[in-house]
Scaffold this motif. Structure first.
Motif, PDB file in Angstrom:
ATOM      1  N   THR A 154      40.261  57.452  10.492  1.00 38.97           N
ATOM      2  CA  THR A 154      39.924  58.281   9.343  1.00 38.97           C
ATOM      3  C   THR A 154      41.006  59.319   9.092  1.00 38.97           C
ATOM      4  N   ALA A 155      41.523  59.335   7.886  1.00 36.45           N
ATOM      5  CA  ALA A 155      42.575  60.288   7.502  1.00 36.45           C
ATOM      6  C   ALA A 155      41.957  61.482   6.804  1.00 36.45           C
ATOM      7  N   GLU A 156      42.573  62.657   6.969  1.00 30.61           N
ATOM      8  CA  GLU A 156      42.062  63.905   6.413  1.00 30.61           C
ATOM      9  C   GLU A 156      43.187  64.655   5.724  1.00 30.61           C
ATOM     10  N   LEU A 157      42.915  65.162   4.536  1.00 29.51           N
ATOM     11  CA  LEU A 157      43.914  65.907   3.769  1.00 29.51           C
ATOM     12  C   LEU A 157      43.279  67.169   3.192  1.00 29.51           C
ATOM     13  N   SER A 158      43.948  68.312   3.383  1.00 26.63           N
ATOM     14  CA  SER A 158      43.466  69.582   2.861  1.00 26.63           C
ATOM     15  C   SER A 158      44.660  70.434   2.450  1.00 26.63           C
ATOM     16  N   VAL A 159      44.372  71.487   1.706  1.00 21.75           N
ATOM     17  CA  VAL A 159      45.433  72.426   1.348  1.00 21.75           C
ATOM     18  C   VAL A 159      46.022  73.042   2.608  1.00 21.75           C
ATOM     19  N   GLY A 160      45.176  73.328   3.602  1.00 20.62           N
ATOM     20  CA  GLY A 160      45.663  73.909   4.839  1.00 20.62           C
ATOM     21  C   GLY A 160      46.663  73.020   5.548  1.00 20.62           C
ATOM     22  N   SER A 161      46.418  71.708   5.590  1.00 17.49           N
ATOM     23  CA  SER A 161      47.350  70.813   6.274  1.00 17.49           C
ATOM     24  C   SER A 161      48.670  70.719   5.515  1.00 17.49           C
ATOM     25  N   VAL A 162      48.617  70.805   4.184  1.00 21.95           N
ATOM     26  CA  VAL A 162      49.852  70.796   3.394  1.00 21.95           C
ATOM     27  C   VAL A 162      50.644  72.084   3.649  1.00 21.95           C
ATOM     28  N   GLU A 163      49.959  73.209   3.624  1.00 18.98           N
ATOM     29  CA  GLU A 163      50.635  74.490   3.868  1.00 18.98           C
ATOM     30  C   GLU A 163      51.208  74.560   5.277  1.00 18.98           C
ATOM     31  N   HIS A 164      50.506  74.005   6.243  1.00 13.14           N
ATOM     32  CA  HIS A 164      51.011  73.996   7.616  1.00 13.14           C
ATOM     33  C   HIS A 164      52.315  73.220   7.710  1.00 13.14           C
TER      34      HIS A 164
END
Length: 712
Positions: free
Chosen positions: A270-280
């Protein structure tokens, strides 16, 4: 003269070494396992509690590995079972069988990269970590931990400052011979552990200046040289997801607690994408890569704007247009960053110097790119992927998820094809047959005749097609790497327990069906009466944390017995308190359904509040149910009822843990007795004596509550 390497003889030697006694079911299992691995077949073995299944598969596995010179990989589902196998059972078996075999067996333990301390990092070879987003990398290494249901932190870690934990970790790193996190006692928090470990993506690999001292490399070298390698289901999930090299080459796979395998592979895939992971990823690229991230920053803003108004739940028609575009922007920006982060080639004759900071930046951006690329590619393809949006309770952050609609093809292709396999658990036969489990792990495809089903007493070939428990394959990505099914057979070796004499299954038929509320007044009255009759001694298994808390609070007001509720302390502490005080009750959710082993008088009543069907809004299970229905099958029976049957069997199995145990399993959901699917569910439970008579259950509990006479 008896064969000195016969399975029966070796099993007797191993049982004697562990101070045990022979068990018929264990002997039947050991011979069946030996036969399957020698013939290169696939075997499902249901071995009830008390069978001694660990020796039932370890003895023939060690024997085969040495005699055939074929490596065996053994996978466990939990930290506790992994420790038991690797620190007790397997070393004792190997030592006991060494004089009986041509040479001494070699054994090894293998975990994910992040579970080992990084000596280069403790020596100052990596820059400080970003404290804001420790595990939002889509961290493969962190996901390789054996169990998400067990506490990762040590019991004393919460009382110790982060700095003190890190100091203790660095001192331990200079002394440990394994670097294995589980060897650190007391443990530390995930945040502290992050200061001394790296993921497989962050590792410098062959360019590391301390490669000769690397603990994960040593573990992998030991695994490549071993006859039997012990690992965990999370590692199998990584392998099934397309990274088979995480495991050493092997010819035989043994999966303990195999009923959890499909869920673990689903979680790993399962893949997960969020604004936090992009900013990190952007922070890592700026801080450690020294490059501008303007394009990625814009993509993060676009993703945030798209997610803020996105409804929670599954997307049945693909991602909305704005969200799809934002995901594509993240993908493209991450791809550009990967190119910019590529290290310059050294001048002719010069060796490339390792840059750990650049490696951290690259790993974060690569993980982000892989997730975004997958979501962008599958945004409109609902045949193979489940897409949904969820908001976390702890921080309110909105996240996108993508999971495979089916994992049976992944398991079949990457784990089982071309190998012999043994898959065992106390709960593999659901509704009285193995076919549901065989389909879920890819051994059998849709529309094929049922495989042979066996018991210790009789062998029969049957075709139960059309039964309520029969499942159908849901669509999986087409593959040419493995056939649509593999030849298999099932074996139920029973249990040494006399379930009809030791336990009662009480179904509270007179209660109204459970509703949306955590507990009805009628249920609370029933629970109060049952616990009063039992004098405490109750393990309460609830379908939600809200229900466990509500019933716990109500019973504290109504009863004069100690009531513990999961979440009020660490789970091992609560279970220990429950076991040590006979009057104590323990209420909780999923971890208690599958992870509690408390024999004796402290646990004589197991209460199950309702049939544990998956939530209607569970995106993966609802999608799978719809896919089965679309192919002409019964989606409810194939997915929801099978899920409930497995959990019910696991929960009811908490009651009888030894031959001296007695007690009652009380199910407060009348549908188990009144609904058409009730018989399918009860056939999956231990063979308790059944009743719907409340007074019979209360009378039995009152008699059990009377203390036994003191020994003469």
């Amino acid at each position: 003269m008896p064969d000195p390497v016969a399975v029966d003889h070796l099993l007797d030697v191993a049982v004697a070494a562990l101070g045990g006694s022979p068990r018929d079911g264990q002997r039947t299992m050991a011979n069946a396992v030996a036969d399957a691995v020698e013939k290169g077949e696939h075997l499902l073995v249901q071995a009830g509690t008390g069978t001694g299944k660990s020796l039932g598969y370890l003895v023939p596995s060690v024997r085969h590995a040495v005699l055939a010179d074929e490596r065996v990989v053994v996978s466990t589902a939990t930290l506790a079972l992994q420790r038991q196998v690797m620190t007790r059972d397997l070393p004792l078996v190997a030592d006991a069988l060494a004089p009986e075999l041509p040479r001494a067996p070699r054994i090894a333990l293998l975990k994910g990269w992040h579970n080992y301390v990084c000596v280069h990092k403790t020596a100052g070879g990596y820059p400080p970590d970003d404290q804001g987003m420790l595990f939002d990398l889509g961290d493969r290494g962190a996901a390789e931990h054996p169990s998400t249901t067990e506490a990762a932190d040590g019991e004393d870690a919460g009382r110790e400052s982060l700095g003190a934990q890190v100091v203790r970790l660095r001192e331990w790193a200079d002394e440990t011979e394994t670097g294995d996190r589980d060897d650190l006692v007391p443990g530390v928090t995930d945040r502290a552990w992050r200061q001394v470990s790296v993921t497989s993506l962050e590792c410098l690999g062959q360019r590391c200046p301390m490669l000769d001292e690397c603990f994960p490399e040593r573990a992998r070298a030991a695994a490549r040289a071993a006859d039997v390698v012990v690992t965990n289901h999370a590692m199998l999930g990584v392998a099934a997801s397309g990274s088979p090299n995480v495991l050493p080459e092997h010819e035989v796979l043994v999966v303990d607690e195999a009923h959890e395998l499909a869920d673990r592979v689903t979680a790993q895939s399962t893949a997960e994408l969020s604004v936090g992971s992009v900013e990190h990823a952007g922070r890592m690229a700026r801080r450690h890569g020294g490059i501008a991230t303007t394009e990625l920053d814009s993509a993060a803003t676009a993703l945030g704007a798209a997610l803020i108004h996105l409804p929670e739940g599954r997307f049945t028609q693909g991602l909305p247009e704005g969200t799809r575009q934002a995901v594509a922007m993240v993908r493209d920006a991450a791809r550009s960053l990967l190119s910019a982060l590529r290290p310059e080639k050294p001048a002719a004759g010069e060796a490339a110097s390792p840059d750990s900071g650049l490696k951290i930046a690259t790993s974060a951006v690569l993980a982000l790119f892989e997730v975004a690329e997958r979501m962008a590619a599958e945004a409109d393809d609902q045949r193979y992927t489940v897409l949904w949006c969820s908001r976390a309770e702890r921080d309110g952050a909105t996240r996108l998820y993508a999971a495979p609609l089916a994992v049976n093809g992944l398991i079949r292709t990457h784990l089982l094809a071309g190998k012999a396999s043994v898959l065992t658990s106390a709960t593999l036969s659901l509704g009285g047959e193995f076919r549901s489990m065989a389909r879920s792990i890819g051994l059998e495809g849709a529309g094929e005749a049922a495989a042979a089903t066996a018991t210790a007493a009789t062998v029969a070939v049957s075709a139960p097609g059309g039964s309520e428990g029969t499942t159908l394959d849901v669509p999986a990505r087409p593959t040419t790497a493995a056939p649509a099914s593999l030849p298999w057979h099932g074996l139920d070796v029973g249990s040494p327990f006399d379930y009809p004499r030791q336990g009662i299954l009480y179904i509270a038929r007179r209660l109204p069906p459970p509703g949306r509320e955590p507990a009805t007044d009628a249920q609370l009255d029933e629970i109060e009466a049952l616990i009063t009759a039992a004098g405490g001694r109750t393990l309460g298994l609830f379908s939600s944390r809200r229900a466990a808390v509500a019933v716990g609070e109500a019973m504290r007001e109504r009863l004069d017995v100690p009531v513990l509720v999961q979440g009020e302390d660490q789970l091992p502490t609560l279970v220990r308190q429950f076991a040590e005080d006979e009057a104590t009750c323990l209420f909780g959710t999923l971890s208690l359904w599958q992870g509690v082993d408390v024999p004796g008088r402290s646990n004589q009543l197991v209460i199950i509040d309702r049939i544990p069907f998956p939530r209607p809004d569970d995106p993966v299970k609802s999608a799978r149910s719809e896919a089965v229905a679309a192919s002409g099958g019964n989606g409810f029976m194939s997915v929801s009822a099978t899920h409930a049957a497995l959990l019910l069997a696991q929960g009811a199995g908490r009651l009888i843990r030894s031959t001296g145990d007695r007690g009652v399993v009380a199910v407060l959901d009348p549908r188990l007795s009144t609904a058409r699917y009730g018989e399918f569910l009860t056939r999956s439970l231990p063979a308790f004596w059944r009743t719907t008579d409340r007074e019979v259950a209360l009378g039995a509990l009152r008699r059990l509550a009377v203390p036994p006479p003191p020994p003469a």
